[in-house]
Design a protein around this motif. Structure first.
Motif, mmCIF file in Angstrom:
data_model
loop_
_atom_site.group_PDB
_atom_site.id
_atom_site.type_symbol
_atom_site.label_atom_id
_atom_site.label_comp_id
_atom_site.label_asym_id
_atom_site.label_seq_id
_atom_site.Cartn_x
_atom_site.Cartn_y
_atom_site.Cartn_z
ATOM 1 N N MET A 83 41.205 42.026 34.108
ATOM 2 C CA MET A 83 40.670 41.000 33.221
ATOM 3 C C MET A 83 41.386 41.030 31.875
ATOM 4 S SD MET A 83 36.613 41.665 33.881
ATOM 5 C CE MET A 83 36.171 40.063 33.238
ATOM 6 N N TYR A 91 33.781 36.548 30.724
ATOM 7 C CA TYR A 91 34.365 37.750 31.321
ATOM 8 C C TYR A 91 33.297 38.824 31.543
ATOM 9 C CZ TYR A 91 38.910 35.717 30.111
ATOM 10 O OH TYR A 91 40.004 34.891 30.014
ATOM 11 N N GLU A 95 32.353 40.619 35.158
ATOM 12 C CA GLU A 95 32.365 42.072 35.344
ATOM 13 C C GLU A 95 31.015 42.580 35.837
ATOM 14 O OE1 GLU A 95 33.189 46.142 32.720
ATOM 15 O OE2 GLU A 95 33.837 44.187 31.956
ATOM 16 N N ARG A 113 41.743 46.292 31.901
ATOM 17 C CA ARG A 113 41.893 45.290 30.843
ATOM 18 C C ARG A 113 43.376 45.166 30.503
ATOM 19 N NH1 ARG A 113 37.039 42.559 30.041
ATOM 20 N NH2 ARG A 113 35.320 44.046 30.184
ATOM 21 N N TRP A 116 45.763 39.985 26.771
ATOM 22 C CA TRP A 116 45.370 38.593 27.003
ATOM 23 C C TRP A 116 46.523 37.621 26.776
ATOM 24 C CZ3 TRP A 116 45.865 35.111 22.997
ATOM 25 C CH2 TRP A 116 46.008 35.643 21.719
ATOM 26 N N VAL A 135 41.553 38.002 37.104
ATOM 27 C CA VAL A 135 40.908 36.987 36.281
ATOM 28 C C VAL A 135 41.934 36.591 35.229
ATOM 29 C CG1 VAL A 135 38.963 36.436 34.781
ATOM 30 C CG2 VAL A 135 38.668 38.065 36.664
#
Length: 355
Positions: A83, A91, A95, A113, A116, A135
């Protein structure tokens, strides 16, 4: 293959057959048993420590961790949920649903993680991973990201994205249906002049929502206006929506009595614009959005919305991954779309009630 590679493989095979918490050999024992140097032992055991299979003890021996349980023949598959590293209710919902359904659907979950600013993780954890769920921000996902995912040589699913025409497994929201369902709800209430506020950065999913809304309006002879709020990636959408609609509302009645906004966050901009210009919701303007957070009930009035069935999306994702893990050869790619569910609250009302 180097000496440390061979030693790593042999030690790993031994570790997998041991019980968690048991002591493993000391450096000296490994050096003597395998006739290798301390540098070779250090390189091999460092990889095993990085994978989480071993942990150093205060003494000379190392300890085997619970990670070995993932290698048991009857162990459920380990699914890595990748993600973006970004604070988001959406998000967080995803999760939580993956964690909540892990026991029922029979998988172990690892969460990764990633930056982004890129569309996919640039590397994976060294711990055991059997399958991937990505994701991804629709604005960042590129062909290069897909190639990177393929290079990991693991079954994977792109989650919450509809990637029609691309050779990947994906599970997403049926966006055309969502748009059509929003229009159907407003038309069923008697509204004949509708609008859709483009309140998120443009993407295939956004275009699909608009398409579904407009087509349903056209089929029923209802007027439909598209209001482009010029939202771009990184913009604060409620503020932009507020500015565009406040100007529109301040000029007089907007020319539509039902409004579809493409996400719940931007709905706060709609509410602020209507409040400041005296346009009453739902007495003069019915509003429906896409969203499902706890905040929807705390809008005033509570916001009617189309919610994504995340649980069903998780179920479909795990089904696809398990089918691929069990298959002897590559399966056909699946594109699974889940229809949203409408929850009617107080932001929509029958047209006859509007005065």
């Amino acid at each position: 293959m180097t000496k440390s590679d061979r030693l790593y493989g042999e030690l790993k095979n031994r570790i997998i057959g041991c019980e968690p918490g048991s002591a493993f050999y000391s450096f000296r024992t490994i050096m003597n048993d395998y006739s290798v140097s301390q540098a070779t032992v250090t390189a091999a055991t460092r990889r095993l420590i990085d994978e989480g299979l071993l942990k150093p003890n205060t003494g000379k021996e190392m300890e085997i961790t619970d990670e070995v349980l993932k290698y048991r023949q009857d162990a459920p598959p380990v699914v890595c949920l990748a993600m973006p590293h970004w604070q988001s209710d959406w998000y967080t919902f995803i999760e939580h649903h993956f964690f909540d359904l892990a026991s029922e659907l029979g998988y172990q979950l690892e969460v990764l993680r990633y930056d982004w600013r890129v569309g996919a993780p640039e590397s994976l954890p060294q711990t055991k991973i059997d399958a991937l769920v990505l994701v991804a921000d629709s604005q960042k996902l590129t062909a290069e990201n897909i190639r990177r995912m393929n290079q990991y040589r693991l079954p994977y699913v792109i989650f919450a994205r509809d990637l029609a025409g691309i050779a990947v497994n994906c599970v997403g929201l049926d966006n055309e249906y969502a748009g059509a369902k929003a229009a159907h709800h407003l038309i069923e209430l008697g509204h004949r002049s509708l609008a859709v506020a483009v309140s998120q950065p443009k993407s295939e999913s956004i275009f699909s929502r608009i398409k579904g809304f407009r087509q349903f309006c056209e089929l029923h002879g209802v007027g439909c206006e598209v209001i482009d709020c010029d939202i771009r990636s990184g913009d604060f959408s409620p503020e932009k929506v507020y500015r565009v609609l406040r100007e529109r509302f301040a000029a007089g009645r907007p020319g539509f009595t039902g409004l579809f906004t493409l996400c719940e966050d931007s709905a706060s901009g709609v509410y602020r614009a209507s409040f400041e210009t005296g346009l009453r919701i739902p007495q003069e303007l019915s509003v429906v959005a896409i969203g499902q957070s706890w905040r929807l009930d705390y809008f005033t009035p509570a916001l009617t919305a189309l919610g994504t069935d995340i649980s069903e999306m998780v179920r479909q994702t795990i089904r696809i991954l398990k089918s691929n893990l069990a298959a002897a050869s590559q399966l056909d790619y699946e594109r699974k779309l889940v229809k949203p569910q409408l929850t009617v609250r107080n932001s929509t009302a029958a047209f006859a009630a509007i005065k």
